[in-house]
Scaffold this motif. Structure first.
Motif, PDB file in Angstrom:
ATOM      1  N   ALA A  93       6.151  -1.809  -4.757  1.00 48.57           N
ATOM      2  CA  ALA A  93       6.270  -3.262  -4.666  1.00 48.57           C
ATOM      3  C   ALA A  93       7.722  -3.703  -4.828  1.00 48.57           C
ATOM      4  CB  ALA A  93       5.388  -3.922  -5.715  1.00 48.57           C
ATOM      5  N   CYS A  94       8.430  -3.085  -5.762  1.00 50.32           N
ATOM      6  CA  CYS A  94       9.846  -3.421  -5.956  1.00 50.32           C
ATOM      7  C   CYS A  94      10.665  -3.080  -4.721  1.00 50.32           C
ATOM      8  CB  CYS A  94      10.394  -2.682  -7.177  1.00 50.32           C
ATOM      9  SG  CYS A  94       9.705  -3.232  -8.753  1.00 50.32           S
ATOM     10  N   GLN A  95      10.381  -1.938  -4.132  1.00 50.44           N
ATOM     11  CA  GLN A  95      11.112  -1.536  -2.934  1.00 50.44           C
ATOM     12  C   GLN A  95      10.842  -2.490  -1.775  1.00 50.44           C
ATOM     13  OE1 GLN A  95       9.522   2.462  -2.824  1.00 50.44           O
ATOM     14  NE2 GLN A  95      11.437   3.346  -3.575  1.00 50.44           N
ATOM     15  N   VAL A  96       9.590  -2.922  -1.642  1.00 55.69           N
ATOM     16  CA  VAL A  96       9.247  -3.851  -0.577  1.00 55.69           C
ATOM     17  C   VAL A  96       9.907  -5.208  -0.814  1.00 55.69           C
ATOM     18  CG1 VAL A  96       7.345  -5.150   0.463  1.00 55.69           C
ATOM     19  CG2 VAL A  96       7.119  -2.697   0.098  1.00 55.69           C
TER      20      VAL A  96
ATOM     21  N   ALA B  32       5.838   3.372   1.343  1.00 57.57           N
ATOM     22  CA  ALA B  32       4.954   2.229   1.162  1.00 57.57           C
ATOM     23  C   ALA B  32       5.116   1.280   2.332  1.00 57.57           C
ATOM     24  CB  ALA B  32       5.276   1.511  -0.144  1.00 57.57           C
ATOM     25  N   VAL B  33       4.106   0.447   2.540  1.00 56.65           N
ATOM     26  CA  VAL B  33       4.187  -0.598   3.556  1.00 56.65           C
ATOM     27  C   VAL B  33       3.849  -1.929   2.901  1.00 56.65           C
ATOM     28  CG1 VAL B  33       3.682   0.881   5.528  1.00 56.65           C
ATOM     29  CG2 VAL B  33       1.794  -0.156   4.274  1.00 56.65           C
ATOM     30  N   GLY B  34       4.430  -2.994   3.436  1.00 58.52           N
ATOM     31  CA  GLY B  34       4.168  -4.336   2.944  1.00 58.52           C
ATOM     32  C   GLY B  34       3.979  -5.288   4.099  1.00 58.52           C
ATOM     33  N   GLU B  35       3.955  -6.556   3.783  1.00 60.29           N
ATOM     34  CA  GLU B  35       3.729  -7.557   4.821  1.00 60.29           C
ATOM     35  C   GLU B  35       4.900  -7.625   5.798  1.00 60.29           C
ATOM     36  OE1 GLU B  35       1.818 -11.324   3.297  1.00 60.29           O
ATOM     37  OE2 GLU B  35       2.316 -10.298   1.427  1.00 60.29           O
ATOM     38  N   ASP B  36       4.605  -8.232   6.961  1.00 52.21           N
ATOM     39  CA  ASP B  36       5.589  -8.379   8.036  1.00 52.21           C
ATOM     40  C   ASP B  36       6.100  -7.031   8.526  1.00 52.21           C
ATOM     41  OD1 ASP B  36       5.274 -11.080   7.717  1.00 52.21           O
ATOM     42  OD2 ASP B  36       7.087 -11.342   6.521  1.00 52.21           O
ATOM     43  N   GLY B  37       5.296  -5.999   8.351  1.00 55.96           N
ATOM     44  CA  GLY B  37       5.672  -4.686   8.864  1.00 55.96           C
ATOM     45  C   GLY B  37       6.759  -3.984   8.084  1.00 55.96           C
TER      46      GLY B  37
ATOM     47  N   ARG C 209       0.858  -1.179   0.000  1.00 54.12           N
ATOM     48  CA  ARG C 209       0.000   0.000   0.000  1.00 54.12           C
ATOM     49  C   ARG C 209       0.894   1.228   0.000  1.00 54.12           C
ATOM     50  NH1 ARG C 209      -5.566  -0.189  -0.695  1.00 54.12           N
ATOM     51  NH2 ARG C 209      -5.859   1.475   0.830  1.00 54.12           N
ATOM     52  N   LYS C 210       0.593   2.112  -0.912  1.00 53.16           N
ATOM     53  CA  LYS C 210       1.341   3.366  -0.963  1.00 53.16           C
ATOM     54  C   LYS C 210       0.942   4.235   0.223  1.00 53.16           C
ATOM     55  CE  LYS C 210       0.149   6.594  -3.845  1.00 53.16           C
ATOM     56  NZ  LYS C 210      -0.107   7.346  -5.099  1.00 53.16           N
ATOM     57  N   LEU C 211       1.892   4.958   0.766  1.00 48.23           N
ATOM     58  CA  LEU C 211       1.622   5.936   1.821  1.00 48.23           C
ATOM     59  C   LEU C 211       1.511   7.305   1.170  1.00 48.23           C
ATOM     60  CD1 LEU C 211       4.208   4.736   4.526  1.00 48.23           C
ATOM     61  CD2 LEU C 211       1.794   4.116   4.312  1.00 48.23           C
ATOM     62  N   GLY C 212       0.299   7.794   1.045  1.00 53.95           N
ATOM     63  CA  GLY C 212       0.094   9.089   0.423  1.00 53.95           C
ATOM     64  C   GLY C 212       0.220  10.230   1.417  1.00 53.95           C
TER      65      GLY C 212
ATOM     66  N   GLN D  70       0.631   5.197   8.245  1.00 52.01           N
ATOM     67  CA  GLN D  70       1.269   3.879   8.236  1.00 52.01           C
ATOM     68  C   GLN D  70       0.358   2.826   8.865  1.00 52.01           C
ATOM     69  OE1 GLN D  70       4.941   5.296  10.193  1.00 52.01           O
ATOM     70  NE2 GLN D  70       6.056   4.219   8.580  1.00 52.01           N
ATOM     71  N   ALA D  71      -0.203   3.145  10.005  1.00 53.98           N
ATOM     72  CA  ALA D  71      -1.054   2.179  10.716  1.00 53.98           C
ATOM     73  C   ALA D  71      -2.284   1.822   9.895  1.00 53.98           C
ATOM     74  CB  ALA D  71      -1.460   2.755  12.072  1.00 53.98           C
ATOM     75  N   ARG D  72      -2.890   2.831   9.279  1.00 55.75           N
ATOM     76  CA  ARG D  72      -4.094   2.577   8.480  1.00 55.75           C
ATOM     77  C   ARG D  72      -3.788   1.693   7.278  1.00 55.75           C
ATOM     78  NH1 ARG D  72      -5.171   7.485   7.226  1.00 55.75           N
ATOM     79  NH2 ARG D  72      -4.358   7.445   5.089  1.00 55.75           N
ATOM     80  N   GLU D  73      -2.716   2.002   6.558  1.00 54.00           N
ATOM     81  CA  GLU D  73      -2.388   1.241   5.365  1.00 54.00           C
ATOM     82  C   GLU D  73      -1.839  -0.142   5.712  1.00 54.00           C
ATOM     83  OE1 GLU D  73      -3.419   2.172   2.615  1.00 54.00           O
ATOM     84  OE2 GLU D  73      -3.879   4.256   3.069  1.00 54.00           O
TER      85      GLU D  73
END
Length: 452
Positions: free
Chosen positions: A141-144, A69-74, A55-58, A97-100
């Motif tokens: 996604a690439c960064q994550v 951005a945030v991904g799985e496993d925090g 999820r992008k952090l806007g 961050q928490a919402r996304e």
């Protein structure tokens, strides 16, 4: 170009990714639309399929502007410069961050139904979507994927605007696209069927990919592999050896016909070893022509456990140079010139090592190689270099053409018609082996870099 649907797009994209088959690949589909495309890619490469939920952090007052951005496993990727310039307070950043993150965790749980995510550490992450528009989600996604430990990140899509490489700007190590039309307005205009993918479809794709029939071992020998009958090299006297490389000893097989003018050292690609049927076949062609050959494992079994080592071109090049030093100290190699034969990532290691001052390598041959991975060293290569690429291996052919432009030594690009990345088609490996044989005979027999 118009794709029938996402499955058709995936099959066409998979053809461009053939060069990755045999490498430790994980295919990651971006939900929802990217997953049906990714399924076809995973099937073609014999690789596991997973989703990469991001999820992008806007920025709060300008959501289309990403500040991370945030991904799985925090996993979190924060662009501190955007946060600073936008003046986003720490509390607001934490709230976004928490919402996304909650959205990421909920969607991942829904898709995997309790299955853990596919580990990426030391592997090649192939991030797949059904197309690129702005590129912000794909970039995230690439960064994550990289933060999860991927050794290499490949972003692959069926369609994108012509300036998409600039939009992605370094988020991935490699970019692969089937079509970049000039009249790009929206992804859907290039699909006859662009109906919205559903969560149920995503789950069905993951379940289909998990079926044993669609998951053959990536490193398994193909039915098209040439036979390795009659011992390692028919008609030549060889021996098992343990080349010394620094403080480690490696496993290898050395064959030196009497009076051999040169010895070719093989650098295999990722996911392969000294037992590679294709390299053994080429080696047999060379020994039948009177040349010596050395096949060896670039890494110890313990080192191979860390898959990042497989893609550490600098490490592999140093290892190749150390083994070359060992070879030159052997009585059977005392008067022979040395050449390098590299396949896939091994070609990058061969060129990197050959570029070192005083390397004294008489010739280099790359088969289906990735010379672009040694881009910074190519101008320093002095050994005559032959690049052999399959005519249907379009992505690697383009990479080789770009790399060839950086070479300053004698060089030639040979295209084998009808061949894909692994040269599995009838007669194509024979053609590649003959090209390599002729190149080495020409440049090792009257070498200006003899072993001393």
């Amino acid at each position: 170009m118009v794709f029938i649907d996402r499955a058709d797009a995936g099959r066409r994209l998979a053809a461009r990714l053939e060069y990755l088959r045999g490498e430790p690949v994980v295919v990651l589909g971006l939900p929802r639309g990217g997953v049906p495309v990714a399924l076809e890619v995973a099937r073609a490469l014999g690789a596991p399929l997973d989703v990469i939920v991001v999820r992008k952090l806007g920025v709060p007052f300008q959501p289309e502007l990403g500040m991370g951005a945030v991904g799985e496993d925090g996993v979190q990727v924060i662009n501190r410069e955007v946060v600073r310039l936008a003046g986003v307070p720490a509390g607001e950043l934490a709230a976004v961050q928490a919402r996304e993150q909650a959205q990421v965790d909920a969607r991942a749980a829904r898709y995997r139904i309790g299955r853990p995510r596919e580990p990426l550490a030391g592997r090649v992450a192939v991030v797949v979507d059904d197309g690129i528009a702005t590129g912000s989600t794909a970039r995230a996604a690439c960064q994550v994927a990289r933060t999860h430990g991927a050794a290499r990140v490949v972003l692959a899509v069926p369609v994108a605007p012509r300036d998409w490489e600039a939009r992605i700007a370094g988020a991935a190590d490699e970019l692969v696209c089937v079509d970049t039309p000039g009249d790009f307005f929206a992804i859907g205009q290039f699909y006859a069927d662009f109906s919205q993918a559903t969560d149920d479809e995503v789950i069905a794709c993951l379940q289909a990919a998990a079926a044993p029939a669609t998951r053959p071992p990536a490193a398994a020998a193909s039915a098209a592999d040439p036979p390795a009958q009659g011992g390692p090299f028919r008609g030549s006297r060889g021996e098992e050896v343990q080349p010394a490389a620094g403080e480690v000893q490696l496993a290898g097989y050395l064959t030196v016909p009497e009076g051999a003018p040169g010895i070719v050292v093989f650098a295999h690609g990722s996911g392969s070893s000294r037992h590679s049927p294709r390299n053994r076949y080429v080696a047999r062609i060379l020994t039948d022509a009177g040349l010596g050959t050395l096949l060896f494992d670039l890494l110890t079994p313990e080192e191979e456990v860390n898959r990042a080592n497989v893609f550490d071109i600098g490490l592999l090049a140093r290892r190749l140079a150390e083994v070359t030093g060992w070879l030159r100290a052997q009585p059977s190699a005392a008067r022979a010139a040395v050449g390098y034969f590299g396949a896939s990532t091994g070609a990058a290691a061969a060129l990197w090592s050959a570029a070192e001052p005083g390397a004294g390598i008489a010739a280099v041959v790359s088969r289906g190689g990735r010379p672009d991975l040694a881009r910074s060293r190519l101008a320093a290569v002095t050994a005559p270099t032959l690049l052999i690429v399959g005519g249907h291996d379009e992505v690697v052919l383009d990479l080789n053409r770009r790399a060839q432009a950086l070479l300053r030594c004698e060089n030639h690009l040979a295209v084998v018609p009808g061949a894909t990345h692994l040269f599995e088609e009838p007669g194509t490996l024979d053609a590649a082996a003959a090209l390599a044989r002729d190149w080495f005979i020409s440049h090792l027999t009257h070498s200006s870099h003899p072993v001393t």
